[in-house]
Write an enzyme that holds these catalytic residues in place. Structure first.
Site, PDB file in Angstrom:
ATOM      1  N   SER A  51      38.699  37.963 -57.878  1.00 37.66           N
ATOM      2  CA  SER A  51      37.607  37.432 -57.049  1.00 37.66           C
ATOM      3  C   SER A  51      38.026  36.199 -56.268  1.00 37.66           C
ATOM      4  O   SER A  51      37.532  35.966 -55.160  1.00 37.66           O
ATOM      5  CB  SER A  51      36.389  37.103 -57.921  1.00 37.66           C
ATOM      6  OG  SER A  51      36.737  36.167 -58.925  1.00 37.66           O
ATOM      7  N   HIS A  52      38.903  35.371 -56.837  1.00 33.82           N
ATOM      8  CA  HIS A  52      39.361  34.143 -56.183  1.00 33.82           C
ATOM      9  C   HIS A  52      40.884  34.071 -56.298  1.00 33.82           C
ATOM     10  O   HIS A  52      41.439  34.382 -57.353  1.00 33.82           O
ATOM     11  CB  HIS A  52      38.763  32.893 -56.842  1.00 33.82           C
ATOM     12  CG  HIS A  52      37.275  32.805 -56.742  1.00 33.82           C
ATOM     13  ND1 HIS A  52      36.429  33.663 -57.404  1.00 33.82           N
ATOM     14  CD2 HIS A  52      36.473  31.944 -56.063  1.00 33.82           C
ATOM     15  CE1 HIS A  52      35.176  33.350 -57.125  1.00 33.82           C
ATOM     16  NE2 HIS A  52      35.170  32.315 -56.312  1.00 33.82           N
ATOM     17  N   ASN A  53      41.515  33.616 -55.241  1.00 32.65           N
ATOM     18  CA  ASN A  53      42.964  33.439 -55.262  1.00 32.65           C
ATOM     19  C   ASN A  53      43.312  32.310 -54.295  1.00 32.65           C
ATOM     20  O   ASN A  53      43.055  32.413 -53.093  1.00 32.65           O
ATOM     21  CB  ASN A  53      43.667  34.737 -54.851  1.00 32.65           C
ATOM     22  CG  ASN A  53      45.166  34.692 -55.115  1.00 32.65           C
ATOM     23  OD1 ASN A  53      45.712  33.671 -55.521  1.00 32.65           O
ATOM     24  ND2 ASN A  53      45.836  35.806 -54.875  1.00 32.65           N
ATOM     25  N   PHE A  67      44.516  32.437 -59.667  1.00 34.70           N
ATOM     26  CA  PHE A  67      43.555  33.495 -59.378  1.00 34.70           C
ATOM     27  C   PHE A  67      42.724  33.822 -60.612  1.00 34.70           C
ATOM     28  O   PHE A  67      43.143  33.585 -61.755  1.00 34.70           O
ATOM     29  CB  PHE A  67      44.254  34.752 -58.847  1.00 34.70           C
ATOM     30  CG  PHE A  67      45.220  35.422 -59.795  1.00 34.70           C
ATOM     31  CD1 PHE A  67      44.814  36.465 -60.608  1.00 34.70           C
ATOM     32  CD2 PHE A  67      46.556  35.020 -59.862  1.00 34.70           C
ATOM     33  CE1 PHE A  67      45.708  37.102 -61.468  1.00 34.70           C
ATOM     34  CE2 PHE A  67      47.459  35.641 -60.709  1.00 34.70           C
ATOM     35  CZ  PHE A  67      47.031  36.684 -61.510  1.00 34.70           C
ATOM     36  N   THR A  68      41.540  34.336 -60.377  1.00 35.90           N
ATOM     37  CA  THR A  68      40.682  34.824 -61.458  1.00 35.90           C
ATOM     38  C   THR A  68      40.649  36.343 -61.370  1.00 35.90           C
ATOM     39  O   THR A  68      40.594  36.919 -60.279  1.00 35.90           O
ATOM     40  CB  THR A  68      39.250  34.267 -61.356  1.00 35.90           C
ATOM     41  OG1 THR A  68      38.710  34.579 -60.071  1.00 35.90           O
ATOM     42  CG2 THR A  68      39.247  32.769 -61.558  1.00 35.90           C
TER      43      THR A  68
END
Length: 357
Positions: free
Chosen positions: A109-111, A122-123
């Site tokens: 989702s996030h990077n 990252f997640t």
């Protein structure tokens, strides 16, 4: 339906001027969007506007890319997904190559590229019945991305997760503690076929109309809006739904900086210090995570500010309040991906079929 990563550009990256009324509206849309047939009506009442004015201004903020979307925000772990923050060491000359590989996983989702030896953060989440599992998926990503090292940083304790930006307060408000919170550990909840169908029908951006939940009712084949709202209320009561809210484009809303403050906290003080750090208005996320010989920081706090100096002020106030002085701040220099996860979709299975071997 596939989640799309945010694309940063000069055209859509700079903040735009907002009126006091816009800032009040954005605060309410982030924190007080109710589960009602006409959710904009009570917001209008609080602002002293008409419902039509609120809907029209919200649609304008969406067109201007200040609001990214209004959407239900589900709790990943409560839905049975396993998730983790990962810190990776990748080629600093070509980090985008590794980022592209990592971003191909639908659970990322996030990077972000951050200013540290561990430069890619990252997640990632995987489905409850993932064949590879979380650790196996991370191993595949490490191999495919060419990362020289990956540190798995699961959540040991969750003190806060609430990504809403304070639009009205200045630096002093962001750097002030509000109310300490108790740590929580979301556990998977039992989901029925109806629950899963409801999540599929409601996830993703909602249409900004006076009756935004009508579309989900139609997707479910003529189910009433009352049934949709009752189902969402049940998911919220059980902890699977955090809230329905507006998600903002940080930079367009004026928040150009985010700093991940990481703290070296003695284990015996974590339960005391964590809630106090989480209480600061400028902190959106606060977790305890494991330490390693090359990573001594156990508490993570994500600060958001209108400038790097404002993030620094928030983290400095936390240091003064808690007496914890050993810390580092990792600022993001590039956002490679930022999306809301979609749940119970086929993308995860297809990725594993393609990459598991």
């Amino acid at each position: 339906m596939k989640a799309r990563p945010k694309v940063r550009s000069r055209k859509y990256g700079a903040a735009i001027p907002l009126s006091d009324d816009d800032r009040r509206l954005l605060n309410l849309l982030q924190g007080k969007f109710p589960l009602l047939e006409r959710p904009f009506a009570p917001i209008a009442s609080e602002l002293g506007w008409s419902e039509e004015q609120v809907v029209a201004r919200t649609a304008w903020l969406l067109r201007k890319r200040i609001i990214r979307e209004i959407t239900p925000i589900f709790d990943t772990r409560a839905l049975g997904y396993r998730s983790m923050l990962v810190a990776a060491r990748v080629d600093p000359a070509h980090p985008h190559r590794a980022a592209r590989v990592i971003n191909s996983h639908p659970g990322v989702s996030h990077n972000y590229l951050r200013d540290h030896d561990f430069n890619l953060w990252f997640t990632i989440a995987v489905e409850p019945d993932s064949a590879l599992g979380l650790e196996g998926t991370i191993e595949v990503l490490k191999r495919l991305s060419g990362a020289t090292s990956m540190r798995m940083l699961p959540t040991l304790r969750l003190f806060k997760i609430r990504m809403d930006l304070e639009m009205e307060a200045g630096t002093a408000g962001l750097a002030a503690p509000v109310e300490a919170v108790e740590p929580r550990d979301p556990q998977p909840v039992a989901l029925s076929e109806w629950d899963i169908a409801l999540i599929r029908a409601t996830q993703g951006p909602m249409t900004v109309t006076s009756r935004p939940f009508d579309a989900a009712a139609a997707r479910l084949g003529g189910v009433s809006v009352d049934e949709v709202l009752e189902g969402l209320a049940s998911l919220k009561e059980r902890g699977a739904l955090r809230r329905v809210a507006a998600i903002l484009y940080h930079r367009r809303a004026g928040f150009s900086a985010n700093g991940m403050g990481v703290w070296k906290v003695p284990e015996e003080r974590v339960l005391e210090v964590g809630p106090r750090m989480a209480a600061f208005r400028g902190i959106s996320h606060c977790y305890q995570r494991p330490t390693y010989p090359d990573w001594p920081y156990s508490l993570f706090t994500m600060a958001h500010g209108r400038s790097k100096a404002e993030c620094d002020a928030i983290l400095a106030a936390i240091a003064r309040e808690t007496g914890i002085s050993e810390r580092a701040t990792l600022y993001s220099s590039t956002e490679f991906k930022k999306v809301r996860l979609l749940y119970f979709v086929d993308d995860y299975r297809r990725w594993e079929e393609e990459h598991a071997s």
